[in-house]
Design an enzyme around this catalytic site. Structure first.
Site, PDB file in Angstrom:
ATOM      1  N   GLU A 129      23.285 -22.305  57.975  1.00 43.01           N
ATOM      2  CA  GLU A 129      24.665 -22.700  57.689  1.00 43.01           C
ATOM      3  C   GLU A 129      24.864 -24.159  58.066  1.00 43.01           C
ATOM      4  O   GLU A 129      23.988 -24.777  58.681  1.00 43.01           O
ATOM      5  CB  GLU A 129      25.640 -21.778  58.436  1.00 43.01           C
ATOM      6  CG  GLU A 129      25.600 -20.359  57.884  1.00 43.01           C
ATOM      7  CD  GLU A 129      26.546 -19.407  58.585  1.00 43.01           C
ATOM      8  OE1 GLU A 129      27.585 -19.841  59.069  1.00 43.01           O
ATOM      9  OE2 GLU A 129      26.216 -18.216  58.641  1.00 43.01           O
ATOM     10  N   HIS A 252      38.029 -23.599  56.902  1.00 37.92           N
ATOM     11  CA  HIS A 252      36.771 -23.245  56.227  1.00 37.92           C
ATOM     12  C   HIS A 252      36.824 -23.843  54.828  1.00 37.92           C
ATOM     13  O   HIS A 252      37.821 -23.678  54.119  1.00 37.92           O
ATOM     14  CB  HIS A 252      36.605 -21.720  56.153  1.00 37.92           C
ATOM     15  CG  HIS A 252      35.214 -21.301  55.830  1.00 37.92           C
ATOM     16  ND1 HIS A 252      34.643 -21.534  54.605  1.00 37.92           N
ATOM     17  CD2 HIS A 252      34.259 -20.690  56.577  1.00 37.92           C
ATOM     18  CE1 HIS A 252      33.398 -21.066  54.611  1.00 37.92           C
ATOM     19  NE2 HIS A 252      33.138 -20.558  55.800  1.00 37.92           N
ATOM     20  N   ARG A 301      31.574 -28.464  58.904  1.00 37.92           N
ATOM     21  CA  ARG A 301      32.762 -28.006  58.186  1.00 37.92           C
ATOM     22  C   ARG A 301      33.906 -29.000  58.110  1.00 37.92           C
ATOM     23  O   ARG A 301      34.614 -29.068  57.115  1.00 37.92           O
ATOM     24  CB  ARG A 301      33.303 -26.750  58.864  1.00 37.92           C
ATOM     25  CG  ARG A 301      32.622 -25.562  58.365  1.00 37.92           C
ATOM     26  CD  ARG A 301      33.227 -24.332  58.889  1.00 37.92           C
ATOM     27  NE  ARG A 301      32.180 -23.335  58.747  1.00 37.92           N
ATOM     28  CZ  ARG A 301      32.203 -22.157  59.299  1.00 37.92           C
ATOM     29  NH1 ARG A 301      33.217 -21.813  60.053  1.00 37.92           N
ATOM     30  NH2 ARG A 301      31.226 -21.317  59.103  1.00 37.92           N
ATOM     31  N   HIS A 362      40.843 -21.315  59.381  1.00 38.22           N
ATOM     32  CA  HIS A 362      39.802 -20.320  59.636  1.00 38.22           C
ATOM     33  C   HIS A 362      39.604 -20.001  61.117  1.00 38.22           C
ATOM     34  O   HIS A 362      39.418 -18.853  61.480  1.00 38.22           O
ATOM     35  CB  HIS A 362      38.497 -20.865  59.046  1.00 38.22           C
ATOM     36  CG  HIS A 362      37.327 -19.938  59.143  1.00 38.22           C
ATOM     37  ND1 HIS A 362      37.320 -18.688  58.566  1.00 38.22           N
ATOM     38  CD2 HIS A 362      36.110 -20.080  59.740  1.00 38.22           C
ATOM     39  CE1 HIS A 362      36.143 -18.105  58.791  1.00 38.22           C
ATOM     40  NE2 HIS A 362      35.405 -18.911  59.522  1.00 38.22           N
ATOM     41  N   ARG A 397      33.786 -26.421  65.625  1.00 32.92           N
ATOM     42  CA  ARG A 397      32.828 -25.349  65.910  1.00 32.92           C
ATOM     43  C   ARG A 397      31.677 -25.344  64.907  1.00 32.92           C
ATOM     44  O   ARG A 397      31.885 -25.447  63.704  1.00 32.92           O
ATOM     45  CB  ARG A 397      33.562 -24.006  65.822  1.00 32.92           C
ATOM     46  CG  ARG A 397      32.678 -22.800  66.034  1.00 32.92           C
ATOM     47  CD  ARG A 397      33.499 -21.540  65.923  1.00 32.92           C
ATOM     48  NE  ARG A 397      34.020 -21.367  64.598  1.00 32.92           N
ATOM     49  CZ  ARG A 397      33.446 -20.610  63.667  1.00 32.92           C
ATOM     50  NH1 ARG A 397      32.338 -19.955  63.920  1.00 32.92           N
ATOM     51  NH2 ARG A 397      33.989 -20.503  62.476  1.00 32.92           N
TER      52      ARG A 397
END
Ligand code: SIN
Length: 554
Positions: A129, A252, A301, A362, A397
């Site tokens: 990811e 997100h 992100r 998110h 994060r």
């Protein structure tokens, strides 16, 4: 009309039923402790169940703790607590083994890749990811959270030391400072509203664990379930816990854009398998992420979400698109069965069509400030999972670090409670039952729905991915007005679960705005066009919101 229930005593009161709370419950129950878990809706109504990506964890020889720590720090834009990151990353493999022992099944390579040889087929398949330099995300297809929660709920239900109440929402923590007692502020439990019987119970516990998840419902568009109203953070604040880093709200990048999609997440793992982000520009579908970051569509992100926001504004389009058509339908169905089916049902075949996506709120990186044991500094009170701010995430994060943090802090808090010299006992204190005062039933429920919508709209418009000083000040004026109105309503009318949620939502929204206004820079997820961007760890300071007797100190 609200009834007053009897006093209930337990060793551990766990408020919230996601992965962090249930991990803590099982750990405490295995030590022979009496545990009460309360969940405000059904036990499966929590963010964990929607987790698609998985749990980031170092389990392969070609990966290392150092590398996972480095990726986490890089994503966190200089604001992570380095020691907390190291401690949580290092505990990951042990906690993943607990899950496997409890019965959680992670996908193996042979289930995804039919060409893999027999020897490797039983190895765990590791997803990739954004921001991760290695494949290190353990997953159960694309329904990791559902697998996890199903097992945890089952184990809790069959444990003789665990009692579970559904439809029960925390109203407020019972802390000595709010009772007017002298000495260090300590927690004795919480008032819990059982919505089914409209009864408020006084639950006295040696240890109370806030595990209510995040606050995505503060925003108009979110991947979060309806229960994500920041209850634990708001309760913690009212009980004088320190709240930190609330301005870092993660958006997100890839939420399905479809009228029947209801904020359905298209996992970052899809980009991990090579999907590329594209935008319709002058009649042509063009990739755009390379322009913003060398990792392209797999950049962290904050960068991807901002890039999408910018591309949407530049082109005037309503969504961008994800292209994973380089994979066969067969592969996509094996790796992403749930996402494939959802898209297919809406007329999108991922192997042939591009998937329309937009960013949505998110994950709340801030929360009740704790150490890696979930300890709040208030004897008897812990916060775990998304409710807590341990320092792992910093200003942004890293993908799939949240379930990791949840399972690690869930166990750590129980260990801490057993070695803590500060255990508190309510037995010497006269704790009053809930008093509804002069409150009467409301005849205007519309106030709740209207205020709820208003908060979510201005939070989206003014406190979203792209902020400015002017927008934040506008939001502050609105939130102050609403908070006063909601407080008045709260004290005058009989409380309901909806009213408790609204009160919590306005409180966390104000904390997000206050923290954003206070930050004199752009960093990580907090982007203010009027401020310089910094990722420098030397100048990184956490923002803190501290309640005092005289109001809020920042
Ligand atoms: C995802 O699957 O993209 C979500 C994972 C996460 O938020 O860590």
């Amino acid at each position: 009309m609200i009834n007053t229930g009897k006093k209930v005593t337990t060793d551990f009161l766990i408020i919230g039923s996601g992965c962090a709370g249930l991990t803590a419950a099982l750990k405490a129950a295995d030590l022979g402790k009496k545990v009460l878990v309360v969940s405000k809706k059904k036990f499966t109504d929590c963010a964990t169940i929607y987790a698609q990506g998985g749990i980031s964890c170092v389990i392969k020889d070609d990966d290392s703790f150092e590398s996972h720590v480095e990726d986490t720090l890089k994503a966190g834009a200089g604001l992570c607590d380095v020691e907390a990151v190291k401690a949580i990353v290092k505990e990951g493999p042990k906690r993943v083994n607990d899950l496997i022992d409890w019965g959680v099944k992670f996908s193996c390579r042979g289930e995804i890749d039919l060409d893999v040889d027999e020897k490797e087929a039983s190895d765990y398949d590791l997803g990739k990811e954004g921001g991760h330099s290695h494949r290190r995300v353990l997953h159960s297809g694309d329904i990791t959270g559902k697998e996890l929660l199903t097992v945890l709920v089952e184990r809790c239900r069959e444990h003789e030391n665990i009692e579970m109440w559904d439809g029960a929402i925390g109203v407020d923590l019972i802390v000595s400072r709010r009772l007017g007692l002298e000495g260090k502020n300590s927690c004795f439990g919480a008032y819990i509203l059982d919505s089914k019987t409209e009864t408020i119970f006084t639950v006295l516990a040696d240890y109370t664990v806030l595990a209510t998840g995040g606050a995505g419902k503060a925003y108009l568009y979110t991947t979060n379930p309806d229960v994500a109203t920041g209850d634990g953070i708001a309760m913690g604040y009212r009980a004088y816990a320190i709240i930190s880093n609330m301005e870092f709200f993660q958006f997100h990048p890839t939420c399905l854009y479809h009228p029947k999609g209801k904020s359905f997440l298209i996992s970052e793992a899809v980009r991990g398998e090579g999907a590329e982000l594209k935008v319709l520009d002058n009649g042509e579908m063009v990739p755009f992420m390379q322009k913003y970051h060398e990792l392209g569509s797999l950049a962290p992100r904050d960068i991807v979400a901002r890039a999408i926001d910018q591309e949407l504004k530049r082109t005037g389009q309503k969504s961008v698109f994800l292209d994973i058509t380089h994979h066969s339908e067969d592969f996509i169905k094996r790796r992403f069965p749930n996402i494939f089916q959802k898209c297919y049902d809406l007329g999108i075949n991922m192997a042939e069509d591009l998937i329309p996506v937009v960013p949505a709120a998110h994950y709340c990186c801030g929360g009740v400030e704790t150490d890696v044991d979930g300890y709040t500094g208030i004897p008897g009170l812990y916060a775990v999972g998304e409710t807590a701010c341990t320092g792992l995430h910093g200003a942004n994060r890293l993908a799939s670090n949240s379930l990791l943090e949840a399972i690690v802090t869930g166990v750590n808090c129980i260990d801490h409670s057993q070695r803590s010299p500060n255990a508190v006992s309510s037995s010497n204190v006269d704790i009053p039952d809930w008093n509804s005062g002069e409150a009467v039933d409301s005849d205007e429920q519309v106030v709740i729905t209207h205020n709820w919508q208003e908060i979510r709209q201005f939070m989206w418009d003014y406190v979203g991915i792209y902020r400015t000083d002017k927008r934040l000040q506008r939001a502050k004026r609105r939130v102050e007005l609403l908070r006063r109105e909601i407080e008045q309503y709260y004290w005058n009318f009989t409380i309901t679960a909806d009213l408790i949620e609204l009160r919590n939502l306005v409180s966390v929204s104000e904390m997000i705005i206050d923290s954003a206004l206070k930050r004199d820079e752009s960093r990580g997820l907090h982007y203010n066009a009027d401020k310089e961007t910094s990722t420098d760890p030397e100048t990184a300071i956490s923002s803190r919101i501290i309640r005092t007797f005289y109001g809020t100190e920042q």
